[in-house]
Motif scaffolding. Structure first.
Motif, PDB file in Angstrom:
ATOM      1  N   PRO A  76      -8.202   6.529  -4.600  1.00  0.00           N
ATOM      2  CA  PRO A  76      -8.691   6.320  -3.220  1.00  0.00           C
ATOM      3  C   PRO A  76      -7.933   7.151  -2.203  1.00  0.00           C
ATOM      4  CG  PRO A  76      -7.315   4.490  -3.904  1.00  0.00           C
ATOM      5  CD  PRO A  76      -7.472   5.356  -5.101  1.00  0.00           C
ATOM      6  N   TYR A  77      -6.900   7.870  -2.639  1.00  0.00           N
ATOM      7  CA  TYR A  77      -6.090   8.638  -1.704  1.00  0.00           C
ATOM      8  C   TYR A  77      -6.541  10.095  -1.607  1.00  0.00           C
ATOM      9  CZ  TYR A  77      -3.267   4.630  -3.048  1.00  0.00           C
ATOM     10  OH  TYR A  77      -2.842   3.355  -3.337  1.00  0.00           O
ATOM     11  N   GLU A  78      -7.516  10.504  -2.411  1.00  0.00           N
ATOM     12  CA  GLU A  78      -7.989  11.886  -2.398  1.00  0.00           C
ATOM     13  C   GLU A  78      -9.516  11.885  -2.401  1.00  0.00           C
ATOM     14  OE1 GLU A  78      -4.341  14.048  -4.831  1.00  0.00           O
ATOM     15  OE2 GLU A  78      -5.906  12.997  -5.948  1.00  0.00           O
ATOM     16  N   SER A  79     -10.102  12.822  -1.658  1.00  0.00           N
ATOM     17  CA  SER A  79     -11.564  12.874  -1.556  1.00  0.00           C
ATOM     18  C   SER A  79     -12.212  13.371  -2.835  1.00  0.00           C
ATOM     19  CB  SER A  79     -11.965  13.782  -0.392  1.00  0.00           C
ATOM     20  OG  SER A  79     -11.436  15.097  -0.574  1.00  0.00           O
TER      21      SER A  79
ATOM     22  N   ASP B  29       0.817  -1.220   0.000  1.00  0.00           N
ATOM     23  CA  ASP B  29       0.000   0.000   0.000  1.00  0.00           C
ATOM     24  C   ASP B  29       0.849   1.268   0.000  1.00  0.00           C
ATOM     25  OD1 ASP B  29      -2.245  -1.568   0.016  1.00  0.00           O
ATOM     26  OD2 ASP B  29      -2.520  -1.480   2.208  1.00  0.00           O
ATOM     27  N   ALA B  30       1.856   1.303   0.838  1.00  0.00           N
ATOM     28  CA  ALA B  30       2.691   2.504   0.929  1.00  0.00           C
ATOM     29  C   ALA B  30       3.436   2.752  -0.393  1.00  0.00           C
ATOM     30  CB  ALA B  30       3.668   2.369   2.088  1.00  0.00           C
TER      31      ALA B  30
ATOM     32  N   TYR C 244       1.838   6.454  -6.991  1.00  0.00           N
ATOM     33  CA  TYR C 244       0.728   7.231  -7.544  1.00  0.00           C
ATOM     34  C   TYR C 244       1.045   8.732  -7.524  1.00  0.00           C
ATOM     35  CZ  TYR C 244      -3.631   9.824  -7.587  1.00  0.00           C
ATOM     36  OH  TYR C 244      -4.609  10.755  -7.867  1.00  0.00           O
ATOM     37  N   ASN C 245       1.538   9.211  -6.398  1.00  0.00           N
ATOM     38  CA  ASN C 245       1.845  10.636  -6.289  1.00  0.00           C
ATOM     39  C   ASN C 245       2.919  11.056  -7.302  1.00  0.00           C
ATOM     40  OD1 ASN C 245       0.004  11.135  -4.178  1.00  0.00           O
ATOM     41  ND2 ASN C 245       1.485  10.432  -2.637  1.00  0.00           N
TER      42      ASN C 245
END
Length: 225
Positions: free
Chosen positions: A51-54, A15-16, A22-23
């Motif tokens: 999934p890392y940003e709203s 995950d990390a 992704y970034n």
């Protein structure tokens, strides 16, 4: 400087690591869209959900993205889908390219194998132990080699003939001026001789008519009998 390690295109299980990747790739993707827009003057927009940003990431902004989407949807369907590629089409293209590479490698390996067989036959290996496919491939390769050798010989002969023709033309061009000069000199000599003969014929003195300032004419010097 060491080259960048090739990244395996597969889902990142950690995950990390996946979030970090992704970034990095999100920023790289935005940078590439900006470069295409500035360097090539091409309208570009992008929408990324993660999934890392709203909220989804929209580039360059929401209004410009809506405008480009509306413009795209207003185009005729044939024009809109002309360069579209589905996931299935993309995989099919990749498979075809890999198949071409595989066929090329198979051909190269087969040629190397036949060359090894030919070298073994030249060193004394009998042809009886070879199967029909090997013999046919060997025959084709020998014909190709002979054709290539004949073509090289023909090309070399044509080059030599062209060089000889150029040399002959150059010699002719060098000899032509000297020949003209010789002819011109001969004509000048001939004209000089003709002029001298004319001068001698028109001169006031000849043998028997030679005058002398002190003794008069030659005939006057003979004493009378």
């Amino acid at each position: 400087m060491a080259g960048r390690k090739k990244v395996k295109l597969a889902y990142i299980m950690n995950d990390a690591s996946r979030k970090t990747s992704y970034n990095k790739r999100k920023n790289g993707f935005i940078k590439k869209m900006h470069e295409i827009n500035i360097l090539c003057d091409v309208p570009v927009c992008g929408i990324m959900y993660s999934p890392y940003e709203s909220q989804p990431v929209v580039w360059p902004n929401l209004l410009e993205t809506q405008r480009l989407i509306t413009k795209f949807r207003s185009m005729p369907e044939a024009e809109r889908n002309k360069k579209m590629v589905t996931h299935e089409m993309f995989l099919k293209q990749r498979i075809e390219k890999e198949q071409e590479k595989l066929n090329k490698l198979k051909k190269e390996n087969r040629e190397k194998q036949i060359r090894m067989l030919m070298n073994q036959c030249l060193t004394g290996r009998p042809l009886i132990g070879l199967d029909l496919n090997d013999l046919n491939d060997m025959e084709c390769m020998i014909k190709e080699c002979v054709t290539e050798i004949v073509a090289q010989i023909k090309s070399r002969k044509e080059e030599n003939l062209a060089e000889r023709n150029q040399t002959q033309v150059a010699r002719t061009q060098v000899l032509a001026p000297s020949t003209d000069q010789n002819m011109h000199a001969a004509m000048e000599t001939q004209m000089f001789d003709l002029n001298n003969m004319d001068a001698m014929q028109t001169a006031p003195w000849f043998v028997g008519d030679v005058s002398n300032q002190h003794f008069g004419y030659v005939d006057d010097q003979i004493p009378p009998l």
